[in-house]
Design a protein around this motif. Sequence first.
Motif, PDB file in Angstrom:
ATOM      1  N   ASN A 125       0.845  -1.185   0.000  1.00 62.96           N
ATOM      2  CA  ASN A 125       0.000   0.000   0.000  1.00 62.96           C
ATOM      3  C   ASN A 125       0.881   1.237   0.000  1.00 62.96           C
ATOM      4  O   ASN A 125       2.114   1.133   0.048  1.00 62.96           O
ATOM      5  CB  ASN A 125      -0.960  -0.003   1.199  1.00 62.96           C
ATOM      6  CG  ASN A 125      -0.227   0.033   2.531  1.00 62.96           C
ATOM      7  OD1 ASN A 125       0.589   0.913   2.790  1.00 62.96           O
ATOM      8  ND2 ASN A 125      -0.517  -0.916   3.404  1.00 62.96           N
TER       9      ASN A 125
ATOM     10  N   ALA B 149     -16.953   0.296  11.730  1.00 60.48           N
ATOM     11  CA  ALA B 149     -17.356  -0.218  10.426  1.00 60.48           C
ATOM     12  C   ALA B 149     -16.516   0.418   9.325  1.00 60.48           C
ATOM     13  O   ALA B 149     -16.075   1.558   9.436  1.00 60.48           O
ATOM     14  CB  ALA B 149     -18.829   0.074  10.188  1.00 60.48           C
ATOM     15  N   GLY B 150     -16.290  -0.327   8.267  1.00 59.42           N
ATOM     16  CA  GLY B 150     -15.516   0.204   7.147  1.00 59.42           C
ATOM     17  C   GLY B 150     -14.793  -0.912   6.436  1.00 59.42           C
ATOM     18  O   GLY B 150     -14.932  -2.090   6.775  1.00 59.42           O
ATOM     19  N   TYR B 151     -14.024  -0.544   5.453  1.00 61.58           N
ATOM     20  CA  TYR B 151     -13.264  -1.505   4.667  1.00 61.58           C
ATOM     21  C   TYR B 151     -11.812  -1.438   5.113  1.00 61.58           C
ATOM     22  O   TYR B 151     -11.061  -0.555   4.718  1.00 61.58           O
ATOM     23  CB  TYR B 151     -13.407  -1.196   3.176  1.00 61.58           C
ATOM     24  CG  TYR B 151     -14.837  -1.268   2.698  1.00 61.58           C
ATOM     25  CD1 TYR B 151     -15.456  -2.497   2.504  1.00 61.58           C
ATOM     26  CD2 TYR B 151     -15.569  -0.123   2.464  1.00 61.58           C
ATOM     27  CE1 TYR B 151     -16.780  -2.579   2.080  1.00 61.58           C
ATOM     28  CE2 TYR B 151     -16.892  -0.182   2.039  1.00 61.58           C
ATOM     29  CZ  TYR B 151     -17.493  -1.420   1.846  1.00 61.58           C
ATOM     30  OH  TYR B 151     -18.793  -1.501   1.430  1.00 61.58           O
ATOM     31  N   HIS B 152     -11.411  -2.388   5.943  1.00 57.64           N
ATOM     32  CA  HIS B 152     -10.081  -2.376   6.539  1.00 57.64           C
ATOM     33  C   HIS B 152      -9.204  -3.411   5.832  1.00 57.64           C
ATOM     34  O   HIS B 152      -8.970  -4.513   6.344  1.00 57.64           O
ATOM     35  CB  HIS B 152     -10.185  -2.658   8.036  1.00 57.64           C
ATOM     36  CG  HIS B 152     -11.091  -1.709   8.756  1.00 57.64           C
ATOM     37  ND1 HIS B 152     -10.788  -0.381   8.906  1.00 57.64           N
ATOM     38  CD2 HIS B 152     -12.296  -1.888   9.361  1.00 57.64           C
ATOM     39  CE1 HIS B 152     -11.754   0.225   9.578  1.00 57.64           C
ATOM     40  NE2 HIS B 152     -12.687  -0.669   9.858  1.00 57.64           N
ATOM     41  N   GLY B 153      -8.726  -3.055   4.654  1.00 55.32           N
ATOM     42  CA  GLY B 153      -7.999  -4.020   3.836  1.00 55.32           C
ATOM     43  C   GLY B 153      -6.723  -4.525   4.466  1.00 55.32           C
ATOM     44  O   GLY B 153      -6.459  -5.738   4.483  1.00 55.32           O
TER      45      GLY B 153
ATOM     46  N   ALA C  55      -7.543  -6.672   7.498  1.00 52.74           N
ATOM     47  CA  ALA C  55      -8.079  -7.977   7.105  1.00 52.74           C
ATOM     48  C   ALA C  55      -6.956  -8.909   6.654  1.00 52.74           C
ATOM     49  O   ALA C  55      -6.924 -10.097   7.018  1.00 52.74           O
ATOM     50  CB  ALA C  55      -9.102  -7.806   5.987  1.00 52.74           C
TER      51      ALA C  55
END
Length: 223
Positions: free
Chosen positions: A76, A88-92, A95
């Motif tokens: 990244n 909440a959210g998109y924790h790439g 993960a």
Amino acid sequence: MQDQDKPLAPASPQLDHLLDGYRRFRSTGWTPNRDRWAQLREGQQPEVMVIACSDSRVDPAQIFDVDPGEIFVVRNVAALVPPFETTAGYHGVSAALEFAVQVLKVKEILVLGHGMCGGCKAALTQELQGCERGEGGFVADWISLLDEARVPVAQQHGTEGRVAERAMEQAGVRVSLQNLRTFPCVRRKEREGELTLRGAFFAISDGVLHLLDEDSGHFHPAA
């Protein structure tokens, strides 16, 4: 028109270059190593996770000269790890970290910073602050993870020049290590001796890898 009826995008020099590389891979990388690829069909068992920058000049597989399946890589902007959070959210990154530690059970996590890092430079100069999303806002939000670490670097070295930039690049590695230890699973496994965290820095200018001595806080060339 159905998707399968849509015409293919026209060929391009960029695609041709990639396909040339693919053909070389098929003849020199895949075909001679059929046994290895057959093993990988059964699953992956990498023992090392590498967190690196998306910079096209810094490919962990090339730097460490490893075969497919040997390292689990997350890339990244600026090789950053965010702190543990449950919102909440998109924790790439989180993960991928959870998968590597809890499922793959890697034994080592290496954070790999590098020289000439555009993300770290932008964090140092704050040149992207105030940009709207799509024009720098996403990057600015992401590299704000370095805001606290930026302060002592700017005070000691200023915000311009290679000395300041390298200090910021290496500070970024320390930030990611610090944030890794906010994850309960990482903290527990490190405490129990099941997981080792390391920091490293690759200098594009001379191709030398440096390892972080966390006790002293300094990076030293790898033997």
